[in-house]
Design a protein around this motif. Structure first.
Motif, PDB file in Angstrom:
ATOM      1  N   TYR A  57       0.846  -1.190   0.000  1.00  0.00           N
ATOM      2  CA  TYR A  57       0.000   0.000   0.000  1.00  0.00           C
ATOM      3  C   TYR A  57       0.881   1.239   0.000  1.00  0.00           C
ATOM      4  N   LYS A  58       0.422   2.272  -0.696  1.00  0.00           N
ATOM      5  CA  LYS A  58       1.145   3.547  -0.755  1.00  0.00           C
ATOM      6  C   LYS A  58       0.207   4.670  -0.339  1.00  0.00           C
ATOM      7  N   LEU A  59       0.765   5.704   0.225  1.00  0.00           N
ATOM      8  CA  LEU A  59       0.033   6.925   0.522  1.00  0.00           C
ATOM      9  C   LEU A  59       0.561   7.992  -0.431  1.00  0.00           C
ATOM     10  N   MET A  60      -0.320   8.454  -1.315  1.00  0.00           N
ATOM     11  CA  MET A  60       0.052   9.446  -2.325  1.00  0.00           C
ATOM     12  C   MET A  60      -0.550  10.787  -1.915  1.00  0.00           C
ATOM     13  N   SER A  61       0.302  11.766  -1.697  1.00  0.00           N
ATOM     14  CA  SER A  61      -0.144  13.108  -1.315  1.00  0.00           C
ATOM     15  C   SER A  61      -0.186  13.996  -2.551  1.00  0.00           C
ATOM     16  N   LEU A  62      -1.296  14.707  -2.708  1.00  0.00           N
ATOM     17  CA  LEU A  62      -1.478  15.634  -3.828  1.00  0.00           C
ATOM     18  C   LEU A  62      -1.677  17.041  -3.299  1.00  0.00           C
ATOM     19  N   GLU A  63      -1.288  18.009  -4.102  1.00  0.00           N
ATOM     20  CA  GLU A  63      -1.633  19.398  -3.842  1.00  0.00           C
ATOM     21  C   GLU A  63      -2.599  19.798  -4.945  1.00  0.00           C
ATOM     22  N   SER A  64      -3.866  19.964  -4.560  1.00  0.00           N
ATOM     23  CA  SER A  64      -4.923  20.291  -5.509  1.00  0.00           C
ATOM     24  C   SER A  64      -5.209  21.786  -5.462  1.00  0.00           C
ATOM     25  N   ILE A  65      -5.423  22.387  -6.612  1.00  0.00           N
ATOM     26  CA  ILE A  65      -5.727  23.818  -6.664  1.00  0.00           C
ATOM     27  C   ILE A  65      -7.083  24.086  -6.020  1.00  0.00           C
ATOM     28  N   GLU A  66      -8.079  23.203  -6.289  1.00  0.00           N
ATOM     29  CA  GLU A  66      -9.427  23.414  -5.767  1.00  0.00           C
ATOM     30  C   GLU A  66      -9.578  23.017  -4.304  1.00  0.00           C
ATOM     31  N   ARG A  67      -8.892  21.955  -3.865  1.00  0.00           N
ATOM     32  CA  ARG A  67      -9.139  21.400  -2.532  1.00  0.00           C
ATOM     33  C   ARG A  67      -7.955  21.454  -1.592  1.00  0.00           C
ATOM     34  N   GLY A  68      -6.819  21.926  -2.040  1.00  0.00           N
ATOM     35  CA  GLY A  68      -5.642  21.968  -1.182  1.00  0.00           C
ATOM     36  C   GLY A  68      -5.005  20.590  -1.077  1.00  0.00           C
ATOM     37  N   PRO A  69      -4.386  20.272   0.057  1.00  0.00           N
ATOM     38  CA  PRO A  69      -3.730  18.974   0.184  1.00  0.00           C
ATOM     39  C   PRO A  69      -4.758  17.843   0.332  1.00  0.00           C
ATOM     40  N   VAL A  70      -4.478  16.730  -0.365  1.00  0.00           N
ATOM     41  CA  VAL A  70      -5.338  15.543  -0.347  1.00  0.00           C
ATOM     42  C   VAL A  70      -4.437  14.320  -0.366  1.00  0.00           C
ATOM     43  N   ASN A  71      -4.812  13.283   0.389  1.00  0.00           N
ATOM     44  CA  ASN A  71      -4.083  12.017   0.370  1.00  0.00           C
ATOM     45  C   ASN A  71      -4.944  10.927  -0.239  1.00  0.00           C
ATOM     46  N   PHE A  72      -4.317  10.088  -1.070  1.00  0.00           N
ATOM     47  CA  PHE A  72      -4.968   8.908  -1.617  1.00  0.00           C
ATOM     48  C   PHE A  72      -4.241   7.676  -1.116  1.00  0.00           C
ATOM     49  N   VAL A  73      -5.008   6.682  -0.655  1.00  0.00           N
ATOM     50  CA  VAL A  73      -4.434   5.394  -0.303  1.00  0.00           C
ATOM     51  C   VAL A  73      -4.474   4.540  -1.564  1.00  0.00           C
ATOM     52  N   ILE A  74      -3.295   4.135  -2.010  1.00  0.00           N
ATOM     53  CA  ILE A  74      -3.164   3.312  -3.215  1.00  0.00           C
ATOM     54  C   ILE A  74      -3.020   1.865  -2.762  1.00  0.00           C
ATOM     55  N   SER A  75      -3.979   1.028  -3.143  1.00  0.00           N
ATOM     56  CA  SER A  75      -3.957  -0.385  -2.771  1.00  0.00           C
ATOM     57  C   SER A  75      -3.560  -1.222  -3.982  1.00  0.00           C
ATOM     58  N   PRO A  76      -3.312  -2.517  -3.793  1.00  0.00           N
ATOM     59  CA  PRO A  76      -3.023  -3.373  -4.952  1.00  0.00           C
ATOM     60  C   PRO A  76      -4.175  -3.409  -5.957  1.00  0.00           C
ATOM     61  N   GLY A  77      -5.392  -3.075  -5.535  1.00  0.00           N
ATOM     62  CA  GLY A  77      -6.539  -3.076  -6.433  1.00  0.00           C
ATOM     63  C   GLY A  77      -6.781  -1.762  -7.151  1.00  0.00           C
ATOM     64  N   THR A  78      -5.999  -0.731  -6.860  1.00  0.00           N
ATOM     65  CA  THR A  78      -6.156   0.556  -7.540  1.00  0.00           C
ATOM     66  C   THR A  78      -5.717   0.407  -8.988  1.00  0.00           C
ATOM     67  N   TYR A  79      -6.580   0.844  -9.911  1.00  0.00           N
ATOM     68  CA  TYR A  79      -6.275   0.727 -11.337  1.00  0.00           C
ATOM     69  C   TYR A  79      -5.592   2.004 -11.818  1.00  0.00           C
ATOM     70  N   PHE A  80      -4.424   1.867 -12.415  1.00  0.00           N
ATOM     71  CA  PHE A  80      -3.723   2.994 -13.021  1.00  0.00           C
ATOM     72  C   PHE A  80      -3.960   2.951 -14.525  1.00  0.00           C
ATOM     73  N   VAL A  81      -4.561   4.008 -15.068  1.00  0.00           N
ATOM     74  CA  VAL A  81      -4.861   4.071 -16.496  1.00  0.00           C
ATOM     75  C   VAL A  81      -3.568   3.966 -17.289  1.00  0.00           C
ATOM     76  N   ASP A  82      -3.570   3.110 -18.282  1.00  0.00           N
ATOM     77  CA  ASP A  82      -2.408   2.822 -19.140  1.00  0.00           C
ATOM     78  C   ASP A  82      -1.233   2.270 -18.338  1.00  0.00           C
ATOM     79  N   HIS A  83      -1.491   1.814 -17.118  1.00  0.00           N
ATOM     80  CA  HIS A  83      -0.467   1.231 -16.237  1.00  0.00           C
ATOM     81  C   HIS A  83       0.746   2.154 -16.114  1.00  0.00           C
ATOM     82  N   GLU A  84       0.467   3.450 -16.021  1.00  0.00           N
ATOM     83  CA  GLU A  84       1.517   4.470 -15.924  1.00  0.00           C
ATOM     84  C   GLU A  84       2.176   4.449 -14.546  1.00  0.00           C
TER      85      GLU A  84
END
Length: 191
Positions: A57-84
């Motif tokens: 599992y990974k914790l991905m932190s984003l800085e969003s213009i609209e919402r400020g800081p946001v964290n996403f929990v990335i699990s083995p089931g999270t789908y990455f478009v084009d497997h990027e």
């Protein structure tokens, strides 16, 4: 006069008239919400104390213009478009289930269902599309072409009609009509 079953509740409660708790009362249809931003950090996340999940599992932190800081929990089931593969500094969009319970913490933390690396010539939408292939908010209609690739998250072909399902839609710019129409070059069916 007082309710003898519940001494803290002075009002009479007719047990037959009230419905019992049903776990299916929640809305079971996923409603996807997207948050875009720049990745500021990716680090290991430990949902449990056992060693089996370490590094999965990974914790991905984003800085969003609209919402400020946001964290996403990335699990083995999270789908990455084009497997990027994504790294800090990349512009991404994370999709999560808006109906799912969320932790009341700051910055907000959501379990990611789909992550997409933002590129100039590609749009990504995750939503429920009805039988006519119109999104749940009515803003996008899909026109399937022979060249449209329709696959599952495991990259295997999906041989049925994709309507009435949750879909990841990858497409180029759409028309300016209402609803906007597009011919996607890839549809990933979320089963």
């Amino acid at each position: 006069m007082y309710n003898k079953q519940f001494p803290c509740c002075p009002y009479y409660m007719n047990q037959v008239a009230h419905l019992s708790f049903n776990a299916n009362w929640r809305n079971t249809i996923q409603s996807f919400t997207a948050i875009s931003g720049t990745i500021t950090m990716i680090e290991d996340f430990y949902p449990t104390q056992d060693d089996e999940s370490a590094g999965c599992y990974k914790l991905m932190s984003l800085e969003s213009i609209e919402r400020g800081p946001v964290n996403f929990v990335i699990s083995p089931g999270t789908y990455f478009v084009d497997h990027e593969m994504v790294v800090a500094g990349d512009e991404v969009t994370g999709f999560f289930d808006a109906n799912a319970p969320a932790l009341l913490i700051y910055p907000p933390q959501y379990p990611a269902i789909v992550m997409a690396k933002n590129t100039e010539n590609q749009n990504v939408t995750v939503d429920y599309f009805d039988y006519l292939l119109i999104s749940s908010d009515g803003n996008l209609k899909l026109n399937i072409a022979e060249s449209t690739e329709i696959i599952l998250t495991n990259d295997q072909a999906f041989n049925r009609y994709p309507g009435n399902r949750n879909l990841i839609v990858v497409y180029w710019p759409a028309t300016k009509s209402i609803p906007a129409q597009t011919t996607p070059y890839k549809i990933i069916v979320l089963c």
